[in-house]
Design a protein around this motif. Structure first.
Motif, PDB file in Angstrom:
ATOM      1  N   ARG A 325       0.848  -1.187   0.000  1.00 19.84           N
ATOM      2  CA  ARG A 325       0.000   0.000   0.000  1.00 19.84           C
ATOM      3  C   ARG A 325       0.880   1.232   0.000  1.00 19.84           C
ATOM      4  NH1 ARG A 325      -4.201   1.505   3.499  1.00 19.84           N
ATOM      5  NH2 ARG A 325      -5.301   1.982   1.572  1.00 19.84           N
ATOM      6  N   LEU A 326       0.420   2.271  -0.632  1.00 23.07           N
ATOM      7  CA  LEU A 326       1.192   3.508  -0.622  1.00 23.07           C
ATOM      8  C   LEU A 326       0.569   4.502   0.346  1.00 23.07           C
ATOM      9  CD1 LEU A 326       1.722   3.915  -4.485  1.00 23.07           C
ATOM     10  CD2 LEU A 326       3.084   2.636  -2.843  1.00 23.07           C
ATOM     11  N   HIS A 327      -0.529   4.064   0.987  1.00 18.79           N
ATOM     12  CA  HIS A 327      -1.244   4.992   1.861  1.00 18.79           C
ATOM     13  C   HIS A 327      -1.444   4.442   3.254  1.00 18.79           C
ATOM     14  CE1 HIS A 327      -2.217   6.265  -2.185  1.00 18.79           C
ATOM     15  NE2 HIS A 327      -2.211   7.472  -1.662  1.00 18.79           N
ATOM     16  N   GLY A 328      -1.687   5.338   4.201  1.00 17.74           N
ATOM     17  CA  GLY A 328      -1.968   4.940   5.580  1.00 17.74           C
ATOM     18  C   GLY A 328      -3.448   4.608   5.724  1.00 17.74           C
ATOM     19  N   ILE A 331      -6.945   6.278   4.107  1.00 18.35           N
ATOM     20  CA  ILE A 331      -7.734   5.734   2.986  1.00 18.35           C
ATOM     21  C   ILE A 331      -7.863   4.232   3.229  1.00 18.35           C
ATOM     22  CG2 ILE A 331      -7.895   5.421   0.478  1.00 18.35           C
ATOM     23  CD1 ILE A 331      -6.187   7.860   0.122  1.00 18.35           C
ATOM     24  N   PRO A 332      -9.103   3.720   3.392  1.00 20.97           N
ATOM     25  CA  PRO A 332      -9.248   2.312   3.772  1.00 20.97           C
ATOM     26  C   PRO A 332      -8.763   1.360   2.683  1.00 20.97           C
ATOM     27  CG  PRO A 332     -11.378   3.258   3.203  1.00 20.97           C
ATOM     28  CD  PRO A 332     -10.391   4.381   3.178  1.00 20.97           C
ATOM     29  N   GLY A 333      -8.264   0.197   3.094  1.00 20.23           N
ATOM     30  CA  GLY A 333      -7.834  -0.804   2.124  1.00 20.23           C
ATOM     31  C   GLY A 333      -6.884  -1.788   2.769  1.00 20.23           C
TER      32      GLY A 333
END
Ligand code: ADP
Length: 387
Positions: A325-328, A331-333
């Motif tokens: 993942r590139l995000h914290g 942003i859900p995932g």
């Protein structure tokens, strides 16, 4: 080329046979003489030679028939047969000998150096063929081993994630009960701790569900049915109706082709790509996702273009790995969506990649097999726009 290669030297003419034997022995070959077709067949069975130098006119048989018999035997396919003759020297003889399975034809008288060079060249060819066959066998073994270890890894992931669900459900349930039972008796800080447990368990559950899904893809892929991607597109839109509505996203497609594939799995791919295009939108910009199919030589390339935040080139490969993942958590995932897409596309014999400009948007492309009935995509035809 092995100098100790075994050659059966078949000729009923004793002086001629002797001369060839001397020439070949001097060149380092191990030579066994035979005077008739019957001798040749018997010696062939006993010695498994590398090459047979076979006279055409033999007292008990035609050398061409003997060659046919050698070549049709169990070991025959890997032996070199060079037909040689002092009498059957016309083009038609050479043609018949070669058409009947001989690997080379020599008309006598033959220069000793040419004889040795021809034998060496033939053995080189045979060795190269054997090396290739060995390499293929090794490759098949490696592939089989790889497939086995992939299958056991998938099996492990399936069992592990399946068995983890139960204790996790217990943690989530009892943490929830504790929260309700203690309620206002807990201080703000303690309530926060409990909340961490609940959301940690919820997140882990999502990860496990995704892992289970990921581990099951290649086992259940059935990619031989004709699939109308326009229907897949419509279902994916339906599945994401809420998200699309909430964000006022514009999701559109040109007329999409029919492909060979697994409908349910392609639906996941469409869903993941549309969902991501909306999730990774730019602040203050209405998300816009557009699908098109472009015919390549042997497949369809499906392109999904968005106007989102974009992805730096250094991540273009790694985002397809599981859990990348590139995000914290803002942003859900779970980081499994693109890995699922890649697995599904792999199972269809295709590939998936992304090109992107940071701050402008990304285009995800993947290839799928062409089905028999292929409508031509037309740029002018916008089939659906959901707002
Ligand atoms: P998830 O969305 O659950 O994090 P994915 O495997 O779907 O997992 O995506 C992996 C990562 O790739 C994402 O975390 C995000 O950083 C990046 N990404 C995926 N799709 C897009 C997109 N359309 N635009 C920008 N970044 C994206």
């Amino acid at each position: 080329m092995p100098q100790s290669a075994v050659i059966i030297n078949v000729d009923d003419n004793e002086p001629a046979r002797y001369v060839k034997r001397r020439v070949l022995e001097r060149a380092g070959f191990n030579v066994i003489d035979a005077a008739t077709g019957a001798d040749c067949l018997a010696l062939f069975a006993d010695h498994s030679p590398d090459l047979v130098l076979l006279d055409i006119n033999l007292p008990d048989a035609n050398g061409i028939d003997v060659c046919r018999e050698l070549k049709s035997s169990h070991y025959g396919a890997s032996v070199i047969v060079v037909q040689i003759s002092a009498t059957a020297t016309q083009a038609s003889h050479a043609t018949e000998a070669l058409n009947s399975g001989a690997d080379a034809y020599i008309a006598e008288p033959v220069d000793p150096d040419v004889l040795v060079a021809t034998v060496r060249a033939m053995l080189r060819l045979r060795n190269a063929e054997r090396a290739l066959a060995d390499a293929n066998t090794r490759l098949e073994t490696v592939n089989r081993d790889l497939q086995k270890s992939n299958e056991s890894l998938e099996q492990f992931a399936f069992v592990a994630s399946h068995d983890l669900q139960e204790p996790l459900r217990t943690v989530a349930t009892f943490a929830g009960m504790l929260k309700r039972a203690l309620g206002s008796r807990l201080g703000e800080e303690e309530q926060q701790y409990l909340q961490y447990i609940v959301s940690g368990a919820t997140r882990m559950r999502r990860l496990i569900d995704d892992l289970l899904h990921y581990s099951q893809i290649s086992q259940s892929a059935s990619v031989s049915a004709e699939v109308d991607l326009n229907e897949v597109f419509a279902w994916a839109n339906e599945d994401l109706r809420e998200l699309i509505g909430e964000t006022s996203a514009i999701v559109s497609a040109e007329k999409l082709p029919n492909v060979l594939g697994d409908e349910a799995q392609l639906r996941h791919v469409f869903q993941n790509l549309i969902g991501n295009a909306i999730k990774y939108r730019r602040a203050g910009v209405l998300p816009n996702v557009h699908f098109r199919g472009v015919r390549d030589n042997t497949c369809w390339v499906i392109q999904v273009e968005d106007n989102g935040i974009g992805i730096e080139p250094r991540y273009w490969n790694s985002i397809f790995a599981p859990f990348k993942r590139l995000h914290g958590f803002d942003i859900p995932g779970t980081g499994i969506g693109l890995a699922v897409c890649r697995r599904v596309v792999d199972a269809h014999g295709g590939r998936i990649w992304v090109e992107s400009k940071v701050g402008q948007g990304s285009t995800f492309s993947f290839t799928l097999p062409v089905s028999g009935d292929v409508p031509k995509p037309s740029n002018a035809m916008l089939q659906k726009a959901v707002t």
